[in-house]
Design a protein around this motif. Structure first.
Motif, PDB file in Angstrom:
ATOM      1  N   LYS A   1       2.932  18.940   0.308  1.00 54.89           N
ATOM      2  CA  LYS A   1       2.169  20.159   0.095  1.00 54.89           C
ATOM      3  C   LYS A   1       0.667  20.066  -0.109  1.00 54.89           C
ATOM      4  N   LYS A   2       0.494  19.243  -0.904  1.00 49.20           N
ATOM      5  CA  LYS A   2      -0.857  18.772  -0.401  1.00 49.20           C
ATOM      6  C   LYS A   2      -1.774  18.597   0.274  1.00 49.20           C
ATOM      7  N   ALA A   3      -0.868  17.006   1.269  1.00 42.62           N
ATOM      8  CA  ALA A   3      -1.450  16.928   2.421  1.00 42.62           C
ATOM      9  C   ALA A   3      -1.527  17.505   3.829  1.00 42.62           C
ATOM     10  N   GLY A   4      -0.739  18.289   3.870  1.00 40.57           N
ATOM     11  CA  GLY A   4      -0.721  19.217   4.387  1.00 40.57           C
ATOM     12  C   GLY A   4       0.147  18.361   5.480  1.00 40.57           C
TER      13      GLY A   4
ATOM     14  N   MET B   1      11.457  13.231  -6.542  1.00 49.26           N
ATOM     15  CA  MET B   1      11.330  14.593  -5.479  1.00 49.26           C
ATOM     16  C   MET B   1      10.416  15.644  -6.636  1.00 49.26           C
ATOM     17  N   GLN B   2      10.005  15.392  -7.168  1.00 45.82           N
ATOM     18  CA  GLN B   2       8.917  17.240  -7.278  1.00 45.82           C
ATOM     19  C   GLN B   2       7.448  16.071  -7.114  1.00 45.82           C
ATOM     20  N   VAL B   3       7.724  15.302  -7.261  1.00 48.31           N
ATOM     21  CA  VAL B   3       6.048  14.349  -7.073  1.00 48.31           C
ATOM     22  C   VAL B   3       6.253  13.621  -5.752  1.00 48.31           C
ATOM     23  N   LEU B   4       6.545  14.211  -4.894  1.00 46.85           N
ATOM     24  CA  LEU B   4       6.769  13.723  -3.466  1.00 46.85           C
ATOM     25  C   LEU B   4       6.635  14.615  -2.703  1.00 46.85           C
ATOM     26  N   GLU B   5       7.275  15.902  -3.164  1.00 45.84           N
ATOM     27  CA  GLU B   5       7.405  17.592  -2.790  1.00 45.84           C
ATOM     28  C   GLU B   5       5.766  17.790  -3.017  1.00 45.84           C
TER      29      GLU B   5
ATOM     30  N   ARG C   1       0.970  -0.739   0.255  1.00 41.31           N
ATOM     31  CA  ARG C   1       0.036  -0.021   0.011  1.00 41.31           C
ATOM     32  C   ARG C   1       0.637   1.879  -0.137  1.00 41.31           C
ATOM     33  N   TYR C   2       2.032   0.986   0.311  1.00 42.06           N
ATOM     34  CA  TYR C   2       2.818   2.072   0.999  1.00 42.06           C
ATOM     35  C   TYR C   2       4.288   2.473  -0.865  1.00 42.06           C
ATOM     36  N   LEU C   3       4.036   1.955  -1.135  1.00 40.63           N
ATOM     37  CA  LEU C   3       4.628   1.583  -2.573  1.00 40.63           C
ATOM     38  C   LEU C   3       5.111   2.092  -3.716  1.00 40.63           C
ATOM     39  N   ILE C   4       4.806   3.928  -4.355  1.00 38.39           N
ATOM     40  CA  ILE C   4       4.508   4.867  -5.512  1.00 38.39           C
ATOM     41  C   ILE C   4       5.451   4.186  -6.308  1.00 38.39           C
ATOM     42  N   GLN C   5       4.950   3.794  -7.941  1.00 36.65           N
ATOM     43  CA  GLN C   5       4.935   3.886  -9.158  1.00 36.65           C
ATOM     44  C   GLN C   5       5.543   4.875  -9.617  1.00 36.65           C
ATOM     45  N   THR C   6       6.436   5.749 -10.214  1.00 34.80           N
ATOM     46  CA  THR C   6       6.426   6.574 -11.396  1.00 34.80           C
ATOM     47  C   THR C   6       6.494   5.844 -12.496  1.00 34.80           C
ATOM     48  N   LEU C   7       7.855   5.125 -12.887  1.00 40.68           N
ATOM     49  CA  LEU C   7       7.834   3.924 -14.493  1.00 40.68           C
ATOM     50  C   LEU C   7       6.794   3.356 -14.845  1.00 40.68           C
ATOM     51  N   THR C   8       7.233   3.914 -16.602  1.00 41.45           N
ATOM     52  CA  THR C   8       6.172   2.744 -16.510  1.00 41.45           C
ATOM     53  C   THR C   8       6.709   1.109 -16.742  1.00 41.45           C
ATOM     54  N   PRO C   9       5.770   0.433 -16.391  1.00 41.08           N
ATOM     55  CA  PRO C   9       6.125  -1.048 -15.942  1.00 41.08           C
ATOM     56  C   PRO C   9       7.124  -1.550 -17.139  1.00 41.08           C
ATOM     57  N   SER C  10       7.714  -2.878 -16.704  1.00 38.45           N
ATOM     58  CA  SER C  10       8.624  -3.878 -17.979  1.00 38.45           C
ATOM     59  C   SER C  10       7.868  -4.146 -18.782  1.00 38.45           C
TER      60      SER C  10
ATOM     61  N   THR D   1      -2.669  11.266  -1.062  1.00 37.24           N
ATOM     62  CA  THR D   1      -2.583  12.434  -2.214  1.00 37.24           C
ATOM     63  C   THR D   1      -2.071  11.846  -3.612  1.00 37.24           C
ATOM     64  N   LEU D   2      -1.691  10.203  -3.128  1.00 38.03           N
ATOM     65  CA  LEU D   2      -0.538   9.735  -4.292  1.00 38.03           C
ATOM     66  C   LEU D   2      -1.182   8.877  -5.401  1.00 38.03           C
ATOM     67  N   VAL D   3      -1.840   8.266  -4.429  1.00 33.86           N
ATOM     68  CA  VAL D   3      -2.946   8.199  -5.134  1.00 33.86           C
ATOM     69  C   VAL D   3      -4.333   7.742  -5.990  1.00 33.86           C
TER      70      VAL D   3
END
Length: 243
Positions: free
Chosen positions: A228-231, A220-224, A47-56, A241-243
């Motif tokens: 900020k959105k989560a506050g 890093m931009q996504v996490l930032e 639940r806490y792992l967030i993907q940013t790349l295209t799947p293999s 906020t990420l999912v």
């Protein structure tokens, strides 16, 4: 946990990320993974792992579409024996066969191979229209260089991720022309902030960025933005906020 870390960004590669994420998942810490794409990693129900790349599995699918559009009929593949490409290549073969391409050769080579002449000679004899090398640099360079030495010029030559890095063009010069590559990002993309990132990177490091630099910067931009959105630094709020 001992160091009371609030934010985690994952390491390079699927295997290393798989190991690291067992720890972050245990402690319910969000980890954005900028350089991990293996499909199996994302099927564990974390639940806490967030993907940013295209799947293999989607890496090379576009090559098949290009081949079909040009009326090409036969496909040969040789690829590095890595976890990611063991997912990528079967997906390509499956799509190719469904779209009418005949796969005439498919094999894997161990990482660190320094001579492709034997496999390329076999593929040349089969007269494959399309050659896919599941390669990273420097194997991408080697595959193209030895294809030229053997006078094997398939109608479509795809040399994997390694053909997308600046070193590929520096090593091969004109022989790099018309070779297709796979990449997650390009310096010429007109997405917001991309040109600024490229210029800042070049000024700081004196070289062109590759997708590793861009992907990690973007993560890093996504996490930032998520924080900020989560506050707050509450992990469940950041995750939401990420999912």
């Amino acid at each position: 946990v001992d160091d009371k870390v609030d934010l985690v960004v994952g390491p390079y590669s699927t295997p290393v990320t798989a190991a690291a994420s067992t720890v972050t998942e245990k402690y319910k810490k969000v980890m954005v993974a900028p350089m991990a794409a293996g499909d199996a990693l994302w099927k564990r129900g974390y639940r806490y792992l967030i993907q940013t790349l295209t799947p293999s599995s989607l890496y090379y699918i576009g090559v098949v579409d290009i081949a079909v559009e040009r009326g090409l009929k036969t496909l040969a593949l040789f690829s590095e024996d890595s976890e990611a490409l063991r997912v990528t290549i079967p997906a390509v073969v499956d799509v190719a066969q469904k779209k009418g391409l005949t796969v005439v050769h498919n094999e894997y080579f161990p990482r660190g191979t320094t001579d492709f002449s034997a496999v390329l000679t076999r593929i040349k004899a089969l007269r494959a229209d399309v050659l896919i090398c599941g390669c990273y640099e420097p194997e991408s360079v080697l595959s193209v260089r030895q294809s030229k030495e053997l006078d094997y010029s398939p109608k479509l030559l795809f040399a994997g991720h390694g053909a997308a890095v600046p070193e590929f063009y520096k090593a091969l010069g004109k022989d790099a022309e018309f070779v297709l590559a796979s990449d997650h990002w390009d310096a010429r993309m007109r997405t917001p902030g991309n040109a600024e990132f490229v210029e800042r990177f070049k000024k700081k490091y004196g070289r062109e960025p590759n997708y590793h630099a861009a992907g990690t910067y973007g993560a890093m931009q996504v996490l930032e933005a998520a924080v900020k959105k989560a506050g707050a630094l509450d992990q469940d709020r950041i995750r939401a906020t990420l999912v």
